[in-house]
Scaffold this active site. Structure first.
Site, PDB file in Angstrom:
ATOM      1  N   ARG A  16       0.813  -1.217   0.000  1.00  0.00           N
ATOM      2  CA  ARG A  16       0.000   0.000   0.000  1.00  0.00           C
ATOM      3  C   ARG A  16       0.853   1.278   0.000  1.00  0.00           C
ATOM      4  NH1 ARG A  16      -4.284  -0.851   4.734  1.00  0.00           N
ATOM      5  NH2 ARG A  16      -2.789  -2.411   5.428  1.00  0.00           N
ATOM      6  N   GLN A  73      11.880 -14.604   7.258  1.00  0.00           N
ATOM      7  CA  GLN A  73      10.556 -15.128   6.920  1.00  0.00           C
ATOM      8  C   GLN A  73      10.454 -15.124   5.397  1.00  0.00           C
ATOM      9  OE1 GLN A  73       7.143 -12.734   7.943  1.00  0.00           O
ATOM     10  NE2 GLN A  73       5.776 -14.512   8.101  1.00  0.00           N
ATOM     11  N   ASN A 377      42.124  37.065   5.425  1.00  0.00           N
ATOM     12  CA  ASN A 377      41.017  37.691   4.684  1.00  0.00           C
ATOM     13  C   ASN A 377      41.049  37.195   3.247  1.00  0.00           C
ATOM     14  OD1 ASN A 377      38.926  40.139   4.677  1.00  0.00           O
ATOM     15  ND2 ASN A 377      40.042  40.115   2.739  1.00  0.00           N
TER      16      ASN A 377
END
Length: 457
Positions: A16, A73, A377
Site C-alpha cells: 500500500r 521469513q 582575509n
C-alpha cells in the site's frame, strides 16, 4: 526482573506504500521506521533483539547492523508465522518477550517498559498493549472480565453492537512468557479467509489453557499508530515532529514556528538557541547554546559550538566553532572545520577545509581542500584551484594572509604568513611570508581605439 527479549516484525513489503522502498525503511523525521522501533527497544534492558526480515532483508540488515539478530521469513504467512521464525534463537529460553511491529515508529521506550512491568506484576502469560481510540472502527476490541483481565479480543467484523461500543483496542504489541509463546505458536491455525497464521490467536490459545492474559493501556493512542500507506506516514511525521519540537522547547530552545521547523530525533540543541522557520536539522547534529539557525537553513551531522549564526545556508558533516557567522546562502560541505569567530558570507562554498580562527571569506568564493590559518582575509571571487581533472591538491594559507579579489590559488601551493596576494592574480608557486605577489598581465591602454572601431563599422 525476568530476562527480556524482543521480536521486531519487519518482513512485510508494504504494497500500500506503492514504493520500491520497503515499508519499514520509509523515514519518519529522517530516520527509517524500523530504526525508530529498534532504538526505543534498545533503551530497555533487553538481552536479545531479533528482527524478522523478509522483503528487503539485506537493506534492513544494512540499516540496523549489529543492533539486532535476524530471522528470515521467506514467505509472509501472517504475524504468528513471522514470530515463529525466531524459534531457533529464542525457543526454550526462560523470560519475557515483547513483540512489536517495525511500522510503529511512534512507540516510546517508556510505554514498552510500563508494558513489561505490568506483565510481570500481574503474573500473566500474555499482556496486550491497548489504547483508547475515539473511533475504533476496524480495530479488534479488548473485552475484559470483572477483574480487569482480558476475556477475549473481538475483531470489528465479528463484534456485537454492544462490543462495538468498546473503545479499548488491540495495538498489535504484546508481552509473552517466552516459553508459553513458542508452545502456543504450534497450535495456531491458518483456517481463515486469508490462509494466514495470526498472532492474536495465541491469546485465545493461552486463555483456553486457563492462563492469565492482562492488558496495559497506552496513555496516547497516536503512539500506537501503524504506518501502512503514505497518508499514515505523513501523520506519523507530523506527530513525531511535534513531539521532537516540544521536547526542545521545554528544554530551553526557541522555535519560532514549530509547524515549519524540521528537527531529527537524534539532534541535540543547547538552551537559548533560536530556530527560525523553514530550517531542517537532522542526523547526529549537536548545536550549542545561544545559536541562531535559519530561516531556511539545512544542517546535517554537524557539531556547532555556542553563539554561532547560520542564516539561509547548508552545512553537512562539519565542525563549526563559537561566534561563527555563516550566510546567507553559504555552503559548508563535509569534512570542514570552521574555527571560532570566522565569517563565511554569502555564496561562499567551503569543502574539506580547516578554516582558522577569526578568518573571513565574506562573499562569492570557493575554498576547497585547504588549510586556512587565523586572521586571513579572502577577497570576493577567490578560488582554491584544487582539482586537475584527476587528483585533488592542498592549498595552505598561513596566518594573517590577505587574498585580493578574484585570485586563483592553483594547488598544491602555500601562501606564507602575512603575505599579500594582489587582486586578479593566478598563483601557481609558493609565496614567501610577508611578500606581495602579483601574478597578472600588465595593463595596456590603447588610446582612441574605440573611435577606430567605430570607423571600421
Amino acid at each position: 526482573m525476568s530476562t527480556r527479549y524482543a521480536i521486531i516484525l519487519a518482513a512485510g513489503k508494504g504494497t500500500r506504500m506503492k514504493s520500491k522502498l520497503y515499508k519499514v525503511l520509509h523515514p519518519v523525521c529522517g530516520k527509517p521506521m524500523v530504526q525508530h522501533v529498534v532504538d526505543q527497544v534498545s533503551k530497555l534492558n533487553i538481552n536479545e533483539i531479533v528482527t524478522i526480515i523478509g522483503h528487503g532483508a539485506e537493506k534492513v540488515k544494512e540499516q540496523l547492523g549489529n543492533k539486532s539478530k535476524y530471522a528470515l521469513q521467506e514467505e509472509q504467512l501472517g504475524t504468528a508465522h513471522a514470530v515463529m521464525q525466531a524459534k531457533e534463537i529464542l525457543a526454550g529460553k526462560e523470560g519475557v518477550t515483547i513483540v512489536v511491529c517495525g511500522d510503529t515508529p511512534l512507540i516510546k521506550a517508556e510505554t514498552m517498559e510500563a508494558l513489561f512491568q505490568h506483565h510481570e506484576e500481574t503474573n500473566a502469560k500474555a499482556t496486550i498493549l491497548t489504547a483508547n481510540a475515539e473511533d475504533p472502527t476496524g480495530y479488534g476490541r479488548i473485552i475484559r472480565n470483572t477483574e480487569g483481565f482480558v476475556e477475549r479480543i473481538v475483531e470489528h467484523k465479528d463484534a456485537t453492537e454492544e462490543e462495538r461500543t468498546v473503545k479499548e483496542i488491540n495495538t498489535g504489541t504484546y508481552c509473552f512468557d517466552n516459553i508459553a509463546l513458542f508452545e502456543a505458536l504450534q497450535y495456531v491455525s491458518n483456517d481463515n479467509v486469508q490462509g494466514e497464521f495470526y498472532l492474536p490467536d495465541v491469546i485465545e490459545i493461552l486463555k483456553n489453557q486457563d492462563n492469565k492474559v492482562s492488558a496495559y493501556q497506552s496513555k496516547e493512542f497516536e503512539e500506537t499508530i501503524g504506518v501502512n500507506d503514505r497518508v499514515a506516514l505523513a501523520e506519523a511525521e507530523r506527530i513525531m515532529r511535534k513531539r521532537i519540537n516540544e521536547f526542545h522547547m521545554r528544554n530551553g530552545v526557541t522555535i519560532i514556528d514549530p509547524l515549519n521547523t524540521y528537527i531529527g530525533p537524534d539532534v541535540e540543541i543547547g538552551q537559548d538557541t533560536t530556530i527560525y522557520p523553514g530550517s531542517v536539522i537532522i542526523g547526529k547534529t549537536v548545536i550549542g547554546t545561544g545559536c541562531q539557525i535559519g530561516p531556511n537553513s539545512e544542517i546535517k551531522d554537524c557539531q556547532i559550538a555556542m553563539n554561532t549564526v547560520i542564516r539561509q545556508s547548508v552545512a553537512h558533516s562539519s565542525i563549526i566553532g563559537s561566534y561563527v557567522n555563516i550566510g546567507p546562502f553559504a555552503h559548508i560541505r563535509p569534512d570542514s572545520n570552521i574555527h571560532d569567530e570566522v565569517k563565511i558570507g554569502n555564496f561562499v562554498e567551503i569543502k574539506k577545509t580547516d578554516f582558522g580562527k577569526g578568518s573571513k571569506a565574506s562573499h562569492l568564493s570557493y575554498i576547497g581542500d585547504a588549510e586556512v590559518g587565523s586572521g586571513v582575509n579572502i577577497g570576493c571571487g577567490s578560488i582554491t584551484v584544487n582539482y586537475d581533472g584527476k587528483n585533488k591538491y592542498l592549498t595552505k594559507i598561513e596566518d594573517d594572509v590577505f587574498i585580493g579579489c578574484n585570485s586563483n590559488l592553483v594547488a598544491p601551493v602555500t601562501i606564507g604568513r602575512g603575505a599579500y596576494i594582489a587582486a586578479g592574480s593566478t598563483i601557481t608557486e609558493d609565496v614567501p611570508a610577508d611578500a606581495l605577489s602579483v601574478a597578472r598581465a600588465r595593463q595596456v591602454n590603447k588610446e582612441n581605439y574605440v573611435e577606430k572601431l567605430k570607423l571600421k563599422k
